[in-house]
Design a protein around this motif. Structure first.
Motif, PDB file in Angstrom:
ATOM      1  N   GLU A  13     -14.709   0.959 -11.717  1.00  0.00           N
ATOM      2  CA  GLU A  13     -13.251   0.999 -11.704  1.00  0.00           C
ATOM      3  C   GLU A  13     -12.715   0.715 -10.308  1.00  0.00           C
ATOM      4  O   GLU A  13     -11.742  -0.031 -10.147  1.00  0.00           O
ATOM      5  N   GLN A  16     -13.093  -3.025  -9.580  1.00  0.00           N
ATOM      6  CA  GLN A  16     -12.062  -3.838 -10.233  1.00  0.00           C
ATOM      7  C   GLN A  16     -10.728  -3.711  -9.507  1.00  0.00           C
ATOM      8  O   GLN A  16     -10.024  -4.697  -9.285  1.00  0.00           O
ATOM      9  N   HIS A  17     -10.399  -2.484  -9.117  1.00  0.00           N
ATOM     10  CA  HIS A  17      -9.137  -2.258  -8.411  1.00  0.00           C
ATOM     11  C   HIS A  17      -9.113  -3.016  -7.090  1.00  0.00           C
ATOM     12  O   HIS A  17      -8.102  -3.654  -6.750  1.00  0.00           O
ATOM     13  N   GLU A  20      -8.747  -6.820  -7.579  1.00  0.00           N
ATOM     14  CA  GLU A  20      -7.379  -7.201  -7.932  1.00  0.00           C
ATOM     15  C   GLU A  20      -6.422  -6.973  -6.767  1.00  0.00           C
ATOM     16  O   GLU A  20      -5.555  -7.810  -6.485  1.00  0.00           O
ATOM     17  N   GLY A  21      -6.579  -5.845  -6.075  1.00  0.00           N
ATOM     18  CA  GLY A  21      -5.655  -5.500  -4.999  1.00  0.00           C
ATOM     19  C   GLY A  21      -5.723  -6.436  -3.810  1.00  0.00           C
ATOM     20  O   GLY A  21      -4.693  -6.721  -3.180  1.00  0.00           O
ATOM     21  N   LEU A  29      -4.003  -1.551  -1.864  1.00  0.00           N
ATOM     22  CA  LEU A  29      -4.953  -0.657  -2.516  1.00  0.00           C
ATOM     23  C   LEU A  29      -4.259   0.665  -2.804  1.00  0.00           C
ATOM     24  O   LEU A  29      -3.372   1.079  -2.066  1.00  0.00           O
ATOM     25  N   SER A  30      -4.680   1.342  -3.855  1.00  0.00           N
ATOM     26  CA  SER A  30      -4.021   2.576  -4.257  1.00  0.00           C
ATOM     27  C   SER A  30      -4.447   3.755  -3.392  1.00  0.00           C
ATOM     28  O   SER A  30      -5.633   3.920  -3.073  1.00  0.00           O
ATOM     29  N   TYR A  33      -7.482   6.374  -4.078  1.00  0.00           N
ATOM     30  CA  TYR A  33      -8.861   6.226  -3.615  1.00  0.00           C
ATOM     31  C   TYR A  33      -9.076   6.793  -2.213  1.00  0.00           C
ATOM     32  O   TYR A  33     -10.175   6.736  -1.678  1.00  0.00           O
TER      33      TYR A  33
END
Length: 326
Positions: A13, A16-17, A20-21, A29-30, A33
């Motif tokens: 996961e 993938q993030h 994409e980020g 990025l989120s 994390y």
């Protein structure tokens, strides 16, 4: 067989993030994390910093209004309920509320939710030593999974989302998240959400760029995590932390800044990503609110403001919410 197919689900996961980020413009990025075990420890240090007022303000609310908060969250005399906390961390503030509930003889189970297994293990151990009478049902999950489980949670519940975490969501995400929280609520259920209030812009910015550099280390730890879990080769000597605050939008924005043109290899992605000199990765938003904005947001999400508790300085608000009646 590709490299990514060998990853466990949580790392897959993350992979993938990141893939994409880092294709976005600007790269992003989120902040979810941030919170590996090292990140959770660094955040505990941040909460003790002189510049970081939100934790002290919310502590003041819990100390001054603990009994009233406990009463506002309880479903009624003699009724058992679950106290579910999203992003429990070390539970320091929540212990004040737990003690109030135990002292009142309230029948309840505390269900802390946190993505960090290390932080959860430490919290459960501490609670067993400090509050042996407390019933604890820990949940090591991310918010999305926890919210899915919340729909099938038996009996009455009160859900805590403290520490101004709601400010980490952008406007659309925030509204969707609150609607997800509102959806499974019965009339007697309650939410308690922490909102950092708008104030002197200089104080806000300093809280996210402390003089000791702990917040910078917290932001940069994300790159260390990517090196460890995705086989990346970030050289932290060529990255720096930067933050700004806009009084117009109420948003603190945090970035990782590439100080030179460089390429970073991700073994788990079988990709190399190029960064220009002074290019940024947007890692976090932290929105600040006015009371009128909180009321409007609650109404749009299908929630009703039941009660608002603030510290003496008016820096922070803990808001009790309920589902709007049909």
């Amino acid at each position: 067989m590709t490299t990514s197919s060998l990853l466990n689900p949580s790392v897959a996961e993350l992979a993938q993030h990141v893939a994409e980020g880092l294709r976005k413009t600007p790269k992003a990025l989120s902040s979810m994390y941030f919170y590996d075990d090292a990140g959770s420890r660094l955040f505990q240090q941040i909460m003790d910093l002189p510049e970081y007022y939100p934790t002290r303000a919310e502590f003041a609310i819990f100390r001054e209004h603990g009994a009233a908060l406990a009463a506002a969250l309880s479903p009624g005399a003699g009724q058992a309920f679950s106290l579910v906390e999203l992003g429990a961390g070390d539970g320091a503030k929540t212990k004040l509320l737990l003690r109030e509930l135990l002292a009142a003889g309230t029948e309840f189970t505390y269900a802390p939710v946190d993505i960090s297994s290390g932080a959860m293990a430490g919290l459960v151990d501490t609670l067993r030593r400090e509050l042996p009478a407390l019933r604890v049902a820990p949940v090591v999950e991310d918010y999305a999974t926890a919210l899915t489980q919340l729909r099938t949670w038996p009996g009455s519940k009160a859900v805590l989302f403290l520490g101004s975490n709601i400010g980490n969501f952008g406007p659309n995400e925030r509204l969707n998240f609150l609607r997800q929280l509102a959806a499974p609520l019965a009339p007697a259920d309650r939410l308690l959400i922490g909102f950092d209030l708008q104030k002197d812009p200089r104080r806000i910015r300093a809280a996210y760029d402390d003089a000791q550099g702990v917040t910078a280390a917290f932001n940069l730890n994300l790159l260390t995590r990517l090196n460890r879990e995705l086989g990346a080769d970030f050289d932290l000597a060529h990255w720096q932390h930067y933050t700004d605050y806009s009084p117009l939008t109420g948003a603190v924005r945090s970035f990782l800044v590439s100080t030179r043109a460089q390429q970073v290899r991700f073994a788990a992605l079988d990709e190399t990503v190029a960064f220009a000199a002074w290019e940024v990765i947007h890692t976090e938003n932290s929105y600040k609110f006015t009371p009128a904005q909180i009321e409007a947001l609650a109404a749009e999400a299908g929630l009703l403001v039941v009660q608002t508790f603030t510290d003496a300085a008016g820096d922070f608000a803990d808001v009790v919410l309920a589902a709007q009646p049909d």
